[in-house]
Design a protein around this motif. Structure first.
Motif, PDB file in Angstrom:
ATOM      1  N   THR A 217       0.847  -1.189   0.000  1.00 23.61           N
ATOM      2  CA  THR A 217       0.000   0.000   0.000  1.00 23.61           C
ATOM      3  C   THR A 217       0.879   1.234   0.000  1.00 23.61           C
ATOM      4  O   THR A 217       1.884   1.276   0.719  1.00 23.61           O
ATOM      5  N   GLY A 218       0.514   2.221  -0.800  1.00 22.59           N
ATOM      6  CA  GLY A 218       1.276   3.467  -0.802  1.00 22.59           C
ATOM      7  C   GLY A 218       0.931   4.293   0.413  1.00 22.59           C
ATOM      8  O   GLY A 218       1.516   4.146   1.483  1.00 22.59           O
ATOM      9  N   ILE A 219      -0.039   5.188   0.291  1.00 28.23           N
ATOM     10  CA  ILE A 219      -0.597   5.939   1.418  1.00 28.23           C
ATOM     11  C   ILE A 219      -2.100   5.701   1.395  1.00 28.23           C
ATOM     12  O   ILE A 219      -2.790   6.182   0.489  1.00 28.23           O
ATOM     13  N   PRO A 220      -2.636   4.934   2.327  1.00 26.56           N
ATOM     14  CA  PRO A 220      -4.063   4.572   2.296  1.00 26.56           C
ATOM     15  C   PRO A 220      -4.963   5.803   2.251  1.00 26.56           C
ATOM     16  O   PRO A 220      -4.750   6.785   2.968  1.00 26.56           O
ATOM     17  N   GLY A 221      -5.959   5.728   1.392  1.00 24.25           N
ATOM     18  CA  GLY A 221      -6.911   6.820   1.241  1.00 24.25           C
ATOM     19  C   GLY A 221      -6.475   7.899   0.264  1.00 24.25           C
ATOM     20  O   GLY A 221      -7.255   8.799  -0.050  1.00 24.25           O
ATOM     21  N   GLN A 222      -5.231   7.794  -0.223  1.00 26.96           N
ATOM     22  CA  GLN A 222      -4.718   8.804  -1.162  1.00 26.96           C
ATOM     23  C   GLN A 222      -4.378   8.180  -2.521  1.00 26.96           C
ATOM     24  O   GLN A 222      -3.532   8.690  -3.243  1.00 26.96           O
ATOM     25  N   GLU A 223      -5.049   7.080  -2.850  1.00 24.28           N
ATOM     26  CA  GLU A 223      -4.718   6.365  -4.091  1.00 24.28           C
ATOM     27  C   GLU A 223      -4.913   7.236  -5.331  1.00 24.28           C
ATOM     28  O   GLU A 223      -4.194   7.066  -6.319  1.00 24.28           O
TER      29      GLU A 223
ATOM     30  N   HIS B  27      -1.674   9.198  -6.024  1.00 26.51           N
ATOM     31  CA  HIS B  27      -0.411   8.486  -5.890  1.00 26.51           C
ATOM     32  C   HIS B  27       0.608   8.923  -6.948  1.00 26.51           C
ATOM     33  O   HIS B  27       1.811   8.982  -6.670  1.00 26.51           O
ATOM     34  N   LEU B  28       0.129   9.209  -8.137  1.00 22.53           N
ATOM     35  CA  LEU B  28       1.055   9.629  -9.201  1.00 22.53           C
ATOM     36  C   LEU B  28       1.741  10.938  -8.835  1.00 22.53           C
ATOM     37  O   LEU B  28       2.937  11.119  -9.082  1.00 22.53           O
ATOM     38  N   TRP B  29       1.003  11.852  -8.241  1.00 25.49           N
ATOM     39  CA  TRP B  29       1.591  13.122  -7.808  1.00 25.49           C
ATOM     40  C   TRP B  29       2.500  12.925  -6.600  1.00 25.49           C
ATOM     41  O   TRP B  29       3.558  13.562  -6.488  1.00 25.49           O
ATOM     42  N   ILE B  30       2.096  12.033  -5.703  1.00 24.11           N
ATOM     43  CA  ILE B  30       2.918  11.755  -4.530  1.00 24.11           C
ATOM     44  C   ILE B  30       4.245  11.119  -4.941  1.00 24.11           C
ATOM     45  O   ILE B  30       5.268  11.288  -4.270  1.00 24.11           O
ATOM     46  N   SER B  31       4.242  10.406  -6.075  1.00 27.19           N
ATOM     47  CA  SER B  31       5.468   9.735  -6.525  1.00 27.19           C
ATOM     48  C   SER B  31       6.566  10.732  -6.888  1.00 27.19           C
ATOM     49  O   SER B  31       7.750  10.377  -6.865  1.00 27.19           O
ATOM     50  N   ILE B  32       6.194  11.974  -7.213  1.00 26.91           N
ATOM     51  CA  ILE B  32       7.201  12.970  -7.612  1.00 26.91           C
ATOM     52  C   ILE B  32       8.186  13.249  -6.490  1.00 26.91           C
ATOM     53  O   ILE B  32       9.411  13.149  -6.690  1.00 26.91           O
ATOM     54  N   PRO B  33       7.729  13.601  -5.257  1.00 32.99           N
ATOM     55  CA  PRO B  33       8.718  13.790  -4.181  1.00 32.99           C
ATOM     56  C   PRO B  33       9.476  12.520  -3.825  1.00 32.99           C
ATOM     57  O   PRO B  33      10.655  12.578  -3.463  1.00 32.99           O
ATOM     58  N   PHE B  34       8.821  11.352  -3.961  1.00 34.11           N
ATOM     59  CA  PHE B  34       9.526  10.105  -3.692  1.00 34.11           C
ATOM     60  C   PHE B  34      10.658   9.903  -4.697  1.00 34.11           C
ATOM     61  O   PHE B  34      11.771   9.520  -4.321  1.00 34.11           O
ATOM     62  N   CYS B  35      10.376  10.154  -5.969  1.00 34.05           N
ATOM     63  CA  CYS B  35      11.421  10.040  -6.993  1.00 34.05           C
ATOM     64  C   CYS B  35      12.559  11.009  -6.708  1.00 34.05           C
ATOM     65  O   CYS B  35      13.744  10.655  -6.846  1.00 34.05           O
TER      66      CYS B  35
ATOM     67  N   LEU C  78       3.858   4.640  -8.823  1.00 36.37           N
ATOM     68  CA  LEU C  78       3.830   4.977 -10.251  1.00 36.37           C
ATOM     69  C   LEU C  78       2.949   4.040 -11.063  1.00 36.37           C
ATOM     70  O   LEU C  78       2.227   4.475 -11.966  1.00 36.37           O
ATOM     71  N   PHE C  79       3.007   2.737 -10.762  1.00 40.10           N
ATOM     72  CA  PHE C  79       2.351   1.744 -11.636  1.00 40.10           C
ATOM     73  C   PHE C  79       1.280   0.925 -10.919  1.00 40.10           C
ATOM     74  O   PHE C  79       0.751  -0.019 -11.493  1.00 40.10           O
ATOM     75  N   ASN C  80       1.003   1.267  -9.655  1.00 36.52           N
ATOM     76  CA  ASN C  80       0.003   0.530  -8.885  1.00 36.52           C
ATOM     77  C   ASN C  80       0.330  -0.962  -8.821  1.00 36.52           C
ATOM     78  O   ASN C  80      -0.556  -1.817  -8.779  1.00 36.52           O
ATOM     79  N   ALA C  81       1.623  -1.298  -8.821  1.00 32.33           N
ATOM     80  CA  ALA C  81       2.074  -2.691  -8.725  1.00 32.33           C
ATOM     81  C   ALA C  81       2.146  -3.070  -7.253  1.00 32.33           C
ATOM     82  O   ALA C  81       3.152  -2.823  -6.584  1.00 32.33           O
ATOM     83  N   ARG C  82       1.094  -3.679  -6.750  1.00 33.30           N
ATOM     84  CA  ARG C  82       0.965  -3.899  -5.311  1.00 33.30           C
ATOM     85  C   ARG C  82       1.250  -5.328  -4.877  1.00 33.30           C
ATOM     86  O   ARG C  82       1.411  -5.574  -3.677  1.00 33.30           O
ATOM     87  N   GLU C  83       1.288  -6.252  -5.773  1.00 29.48           N
ATOM     88  CA  GLU C  83       1.491  -7.639  -5.384  1.00 29.48           C
ATOM     89  C   GLU C  83       2.980  -7.920  -5.193  1.00 29.48           C
ATOM     90  O   GLU C  83       3.809  -7.510  -5.996  1.00 29.48           O
ATOM     91  N   ILE C  84       3.295  -8.636  -4.114  1.00 27.22           N
ATOM     92  CA  ILE C  84       4.662  -9.077  -3.865  1.00 27.22           C
ATOM     93  C   ILE C  84       4.591 -10.466  -3.250  1.00 27.22           C
ATOM     94  O   ILE C  84       3.799 -10.714  -2.337  1.00 27.22           O
ATOM     95  N   SER C  85       5.375 -11.369  -3.749  1.00 27.47           N
ATOM     96  CA  SER C  85       5.358 -12.734  -3.244  1.00 27.47           C
ATOM     97  C   SER C  85       5.985 -12.785  -1.851  1.00 27.47           C
ATOM     98  O   SER C  85       6.726 -11.876  -1.446  1.00 27.47           O
ATOM     99  N   LEU C  86       5.704 -13.855  -1.130  1.00 28.23           N
ATOM    100  CA  LEU C  86       6.252 -13.996   0.211  1.00 28.23           C
ATOM    101  C   LEU C  86       7.773 -14.022   0.187  1.00 28.23           C
ATOM    102  O   LEU C  86       8.428 -13.364   1.001  1.00 28.23           O
ATOM    103  N   ASP C  87       8.342 -14.771  -0.768  1.00 29.08           N
ATOM    104  CA  ASP C  87       9.806 -14.881  -0.834  1.00 29.08           C
ATOM    105  C   ASP C  87      10.445 -13.529  -1.140  1.00 29.08           C
ATOM    106  O   ASP C  87      11.456 -13.164  -0.533  1.00 29.08           O
ATOM    107  N   ALA C  88       9.857 -12.787  -2.076  1.00 33.14           N
ATOM    108  CA  ALA C  88      10.396 -11.464  -2.399  1.00 33.14           C
ATOM    109  C   ALA C  88      10.250 -10.519  -1.214  1.00 33.14           C
ATOM    110  O   ALA C  88      11.146  -9.709  -0.929  1.00 33.14           O
TER     111      ALA C  88
END
Length: 319
Positions: free
Chosen positions: A20-26, A29-37, A91-101
């Motif tokens: 999850t990025g920042i809950p409730g601010q989905e 998220h694209l704008w929030i990614s700018i300061p993160f980048c 940036l891409f809403n890629a939220r899935e991550i495997s347990l091993d990763a």
């Protein structure tokens, strides 16, 4: 709907976590990614430049700058460990991550954090020797001894954190495995387990006590001894000069430990009341120190001022 369908799928939950990025601010998220980048660019470029300057200038091959290069390498590792999933989430809403990763990322984040804590302790020891025993400084902190210290820091971080992923892998995850951040941490993964987590919890507490808490106490002790030595100096100018050599390290210590302490306090006393505050402090704890450390040291040390170094590399007029 995507989140709910994933949560309701038991098979999915047993093999995946949802970041999850920042809950409730989905929606932003694209704008929030700018300061993160921007934070990641400053962190990677700043620490890489610090390493380049120290490596290329033989005059900086001294204990203080060698320890600083260790800190820069650790900060680079921390930035790289969280960057893929954080930027992927925003940036891409890629939220899935495997347990091993997830467990692999958790291992790198915590082992690098332990290593950084150890390096900060070594830097405090370096300042203590430089101020309290200046005539023995070069004989105590020799290059072979510094190399061994650095190796011990790395081995300590790896050895202490190494059992964590295996302890977590033994647990069953049958709940809604939605993490509150865009990267994996031990404290949060434990909460997702629906089996007995006493061993994992006890060992996680042991890791915290034996690394961050122990190191912070030893750093505090070092500064008490430094202050005692400085106060015994008769000359006010010499006293100020001695303390000025500790300013950058003291700022780095505050940047590393204060967000961590704040996160622990919020998790313990305000977990349900201030969920957004806890998430924001978690991001500050992981992202701000790697970004600020190069800035603090480059501003304080005339040998590491990035602007001056860049100007030296540019061709001068008339050449």
């Amino acid at each position: 709907m995507y989140m709910m369908s994933a949560v309701n799928d038991t098979n999915f939950n047993s093999a995946m976590f949802l970041l999850t990025g920042i809950p409730g601010q989905e929606d932003i998220h694209l704008w929030i990614s700018i300061p993160f980048c921007l934070v990641y660019v400053i962190s990677v470029v700043g620490n890489a430049v610090i390493l380049f300057i120290i490596r290329s200038d033989t005059g900086l091959h001294e204990p203080m700058y060698i320890f600083l290069s260790m800190l820069a390498v650790t900060d680079l590792g921390l930035s790289i460990a969280t960057m893929p999933t954080t930027l992927g989430t925003f940036l891409f809403n890629a939220r899935e991550i495997s347990l091993d990763a997830c467990f692999a990322q958790l291992f790198f984040i915590h082992s690098l954090s332990c290593t950084e804590s150890s390096v900060l302790l070594l830097m405090a020891f370096d300042r203590f020797i430089a101020i309290s025993h200046p005539l023995r400084y070069a004989s105590i902190l020799t290059l072979p001894r510094i190399a061994k210290m650095g190796l011990v820091c790395v081995l300590r971080g790896v050895a202490v954190v190494f059992p964590l992923p295996f302890l977590l892998k033994r647990s069953q995850y049958c709940q809604a495995n939605v993490l509150s951040r865009s990267y994996c941490l031990n404290q949060e993964i434990i909460k997702m387990a629906c089996s007995d987590i006493r061993v994992s919890s006890i060992y996680g507490f042991f890791v915290t006590v034996s690394t961050a808490m122990l190191d912070s106490l030893l750093i505090l002790l070092s500064y008490v001894k430094i202050l005692k030595t400085v106060l015994s100096i008769a000359s006010h100018a010499e006293c100020v000069r001695a303390l000025s050599t500790c300013v950058s390290h003291f700022c780095a210590v505050l940047l590393f430990y204060i967000p961590g302490i704040g996160l622990s306090v919020v998790q313990r006393f305000g977990n349900s009341s201030f969920p957004l505050l806890q998430i924001l402090i978690g991001y500050v704890y992981q992202l701000v120190p790697p970004m600020m450390n190069p800035i603090v040291y480059s501003l304080k040390s005339k040998h590491l001022r990035i602007r001056d170094r860049v100007l030296q590399l540019l061709p001068h007029k008339g050449t």
